[in-house]
Design an enzyme around this catalytic site. Structure first.
Site, PDB file in Angstrom:
ATOM      1  N   GLU A   1      11.707 -50.104 -39.997  1.00 44.74           N
ATOM      2  CA  GLU A   1      12.109 -49.886 -38.700  1.00 44.74           C
ATOM      3  C   GLU A   1      10.613 -49.542 -37.843  1.00 44.74           C
ATOM      4  OE1 GLU A   1      15.890 -48.308 -37.384  1.00 44.74           O
ATOM      5  OE2 GLU A   1      16.444 -48.388 -39.800  1.00 44.74           O
TER       6      GLU A   1
ATOM      7  N   ALA B   1       7.490 -62.706 -39.557  1.00 46.28           N
ATOM      8  CA  ALA B   1       8.181 -62.083 -38.360  1.00 46.28           C
ATOM      9  C   ALA B   1       8.822 -60.974 -38.671  1.00 46.28           C
ATOM     10  CB  ALA B   1       9.058 -63.202 -37.658  1.00 46.28           C
TER      11      ALA B   1
ATOM     12  N   LEU C   1      16.722 -59.397 -39.422  1.00 48.14           N
ATOM     13  CA  LEU C   1      15.704 -59.366 -38.738  1.00 48.14           C
ATOM     14  C   LEU C   1      14.405 -59.892 -39.211  1.00 48.14           C
ATOM     15  CD1 LEU C   1      14.322 -59.298 -35.691  1.00 48.14           C
ATOM     16  CD2 LEU C   1      13.820 -56.814 -36.226  1.00 48.14           C
TER      17      LEU C   1
END
Length: 381
Positions: A365, A129, A124
């Site tokens: 996370e 980003a 991810l």
């Protein structure tokens, strides 16, 4: 759901014994050498830990997410690198395939991942980003029945081991009707030409955890490697992150409790001014506060897990658990190091590793600031 059933207690006890007898003796060695603990991972695989929350039809143990959390808490007490290897392998590696994959994808990948013989990674984050989907630069375009992926990812756990077989990647696949980027999820087998795990990071902590930047140079995978619905990639990953925050909270509770346990042991043995330092109120009260933090954080992740498994909304509770537990781990690591004095600054001591390892729990996370943002939204602000 009975959070105190015999099955859960037996699982926690077996993992506790494994952590004490197998993980702890080699933790300092792997941390110092920055080596991935393949023998420990093999032991976890033989115990079925990678398959805990998955159905037996896919090679899993038929358990649930709370069972995984209990295992992570026990491992986190002695070695966060080992705990994050399991957490990422299950909640970030295999869970996207289970949650969003079609039957063919599940049958192909889940038996490998639930057995622990193979690992998958969750691609991810990029240089610009992570929490901000609009910053995604990795692209995937259709060309003759294949997705062609180009771009890069950063800070990806379990992405460069000898047993890494799959990376799930978010990529821009077009423009949505709203004018925003259409982000989809693509399954990229690690053996695909053009995919490369770059040299591992030199990290402050989690030194035995495998973490790499990734690059994709005209990586071609079949069109059927689309995971879930086209354009739903980022939304699906957010669901995975909501669940993962409960798992990270459990790991952090383990770290916080590990600091308590080590401090109680040290304070009972270390003598100063004629008595064990644990008999001095300043030390005893510090450890009491550490225990209170660990207990409070444990209750928070228990609550979030119970809500998730009951099918109730749990986004807010997951964020609260993740924030409270990660802060408890960091605070307890600092206090445990202080209690140990000079020994707490020596890497051979578990509290020194917790001091270095715990900071990332407030970042990975979803940072503490992201958790605060999510909690504020959930209460209507």
């Amino acid at each position: 759901m009975d959070l105190f059933s015999d099955d859960y207690r037996d699982l926690a006890l077996s993992v506790r014994e494994f952590a004490r007898d197998v993980v702890a003796p080699v933790s300092a060695q792997h941390d110092a050498a920055h080596t991935f603990p393949y023998e420990v991972v093999a032991g976890m695989a033989s115990m079925g830990l990678f398959g805990l929350p998955f159905p037996e039809e896919y090679g899993g143990q038929g358990g649930d997410y709370f069972g995984l959390c209990l295992a992570l808490e026990e491992l986190g007490k002695v070695d966060q690198s080992v705990a994050i290897t399991l957490e990422a392998g299950v909640s970030l590696g295999a869970m996207p395939v289970y949650r969003f994959g079609n039957e063919a994808q599940k049958k192909e990948w889940l038996p490998q991942l639930t057995s622990g013989q193979a690992l998958a990674a969750f691609g991810l984050t990029e240089a610009g980003a992570g929490s901000d989907a609009s910053g995604t630069r990795t692209t995937a375009r259709l060309d003759g029945g294949y997705w062609v992926v180009n771009g890069s990812k950063q800070f990806i756990t379990n992405s460069g081991t000898d047993i890494t077989r799959l990376v799930t990647v978010t990529a821009v696949t077009g423009t949505a009707a709203s004018g925003k980027k259409e982000i989809s999820t693509i399954l990229v087998p690690a053996s695909t030409p053009g995919f490369r795990a770059e040299p591992a990071y030199d990290k402050v902590g989690w030194n035995a955890s495998d973490t790499h930047p990734l690059s994709f140079d005209d990586v071609r995978v079949p069109a059927e490697n689309l995971l879930g619905e086209r354009g739903r990639g980022y939304a699906n990953f957010l669901r995975i992150l909501d669940e993962g925050r409960i798992a990270i909270a459990a790991l952090a509770v383990g770290a916080a409790q590990g600091c308590v346990d080590e401090s109680v042991k040290y304070a009972s043995e270390r003598v100063a001014f004629g008595q064990a330092i644990g008999r001095h109120q300043a030390v005893a009260f510090k450890i009491a506060r550490m225990e209170a933090r660990a207990h409070t954080a444990r209750v928070a992740y228990y609550d979030a897990a119970a809500r998730m498994l009951a099918g109730k909304p749990f986004k807010k509770e997951a964020s609260i658990a993740k924030m409270v537990a990660s802060e408890a781990a960091m605070d307890n690591a600092r206090d445990a190091t202080q209690i140990h004095g000079g020994y707490g600054f020596m890497n051979e001591y578990a509290v020194a590793r917790h001091y270095r390892d715990s900071k990332i729990l407030e970042i990975g996370e979803g940072t503490t600031e992201v958790q605060l943002m999510l909690i504020a939204r959930e209460v209507g602000l």
